[in-house]
Enzyme design. Structure first.
Site, mmCIF file in Angstrom:
data_model
loop_
_atom_site.group_PDB
_atom_site.id
_atom_site.type_symbol
_atom_site.label_atom_id
_atom_site.label_comp_id
_atom_site.label_asym_id
_atom_site.label_seq_id
_atom_site.Cartn_x
_atom_site.Cartn_y
_atom_site.Cartn_z
ATOM 1 C CD GLU A 160 -51.387 7.485 -16.669
ATOM 2 O OE1 GLU A 160 -52.207 6.760 -17.271
ATOM 3 O OE2 GLU A 160 -51.612 8.669 -16.387
ATOM 4 N N GLY A 161 -47.473 3.124 -17.850
ATOM 5 C CA GLY A 161 -47.516 1.837 -18.544
ATOM 6 C C GLY A 161 -48.322 1.882 -19.823
#
Length: 353
Positions: free
Chosen positions: A316-317
């Protein structure tokens, strides 16, 4: 596909940057890794006064045909459900970007779902997911080229709006399997990138599930072989979100943007971009070392030392976002910390080395 215009930063400013860092009111080297990070950013931006403008996290999402065959612990529908969670503000990456004041955009690179027009979502869909690479190539050459070009366009559009720091994340059930195949093909045996060593549990497979995943990936290799050309590897085993991230890395490097690299899957996109244009590494800051065993192999191959090791494996970063305060600290100290001269502090007795 237009050629990429990427060059390493001009090293002429390097000595002046290092002198500025060394003259801060501290023992030389006392800020450790932050000093090297500040030097990298200043050299990338070709200035003694680097800045971070409109930092942005971009999450690329795509589905994988192999997920239906059982390479993941979760069903494919979780991809679009998690994108909805991002858009509703309920995921971990939303929490961290809110906390840190970072902008967040989600890119539909190839999710098997119709989201319609939504705030915070870029519709760059190439197809509703890849084909099952166990049976056939994951994508066509035309789809690969379109994904690379659209990723490049996402980075360029952010740069045109004033952003010079981009953090990359991903969402796609089955994409650790794709990243394992890319790593196996692009890193090579001399760096211990055999399939077994670069294939981990992904979203949490148990022992039988991990055995099944490794067996399926071995089947895929029997079909498609072990190509070393990055463009062919994407065709055979890539994900649309991985291809689009590779394009975004290349596009960001063209515009001298700092790229905060998340974990295993984003680093597989770096492997592709690096194979196409090795100078992209001057733009990349590797946020963390994830729990996926293949990530250590990737980082060793790229000779990259990540900023953190927090046992993250979410994607997801999230790692890129959590590393941002360290990047910000590096920029702030080189700009705001007094020098011995400006503070009137004696530096007698400092070691010259």
């Amino acid at each position: 596909m237009k050629p990429y215009a990427i060059a390493s930063p001009d090293p002429l400013l390097s000595a002046a940057i290092q002198h500025k860092i060394d003259r801060k009111t501290k023992p030389r080297g006392a800020l450790g890794r932050l000093e090297g990070l500040a030097h990298q950013i200043a050299l990338l931006q070709q200035t003694l006064e680097p800045e971070l403008r409109q930092p942005h996290i971009v999450v690329f999402a795509g589905d994988h045909g192999a997920a239906r065959a059982g390479v993941s612990a979760y069903p494919q529908d979780v991809t679009w459900q998690m994108v909805e969670n991002f858009l509703a503000g309920g995921a971990a990456i939303n929490v961290f970007t809110r906390q840190l004041g970072l902008d967040l955009t989600v890119v539909d690179a190839g999710v098997n779902h119709d989201f319609g027009k939504r705030p915070g979502l870029i519709d760059a869909k190439i197809a509703p997911g890849t084909a099952n690479y166990i049976e056939e190539p994951a994508m066509s050459a035309a789809q690969r080229d379109a994904a690379l070009e659209r990723g490049r366009g996402v980075a360029h559009a952010l740069a045109d709006n004033g952003c010079n720091c981009i953090g990359l994340g991903e969402m796609g059930i089955g994409n650790t399997a794709s990243a394992s195949l890319l790593t196996h093909c692009l890193v090579g045996a001399e760096h211990d990138a055999e399939l077994y060593t670069v294939t981990g549990r992904g979203t949490g497979l148990d022992d039988p599930g991990l055995f099944r995943k490794r067996s399926m990936l071995a089947q895929a290799l029997q079909r498609g072989g072990r190509p070393h050309d990055p463009l062919e590897v994407l065709v055979q085993y890539g994900g649309l979100e991985i291809a689009m991230m590779a394009g975004a890395i290349l596009g960001a490097a063209e515009r001298r943007m700092l790229v905060l690299v998340d974990g295993f899957i984003v680093t597989s996109a770096v492997l592709v971009a690096h194979a196409l244009a090795p100078a992209v590494l001057s733009c990349c800051v590797f946020a963390h070392r994830s729990q996926e065993p293949g990530h250590r192999v990737q980082l060793d191959f790229l000779q990259a030392e990540p900023l953190m090791e927090l046992d993250l494996r979410l994607g997801e970063g999230t790692g890129a976002a959590l590393a941002f305060p360290l990047v910000q600290a590096a920029v702030n100290f080189i700009n705001e910390m007094a020098s011995f001269e400006s503070a009137g502090v004696s530096d007698q007795g400092r070691s010259p080395g």
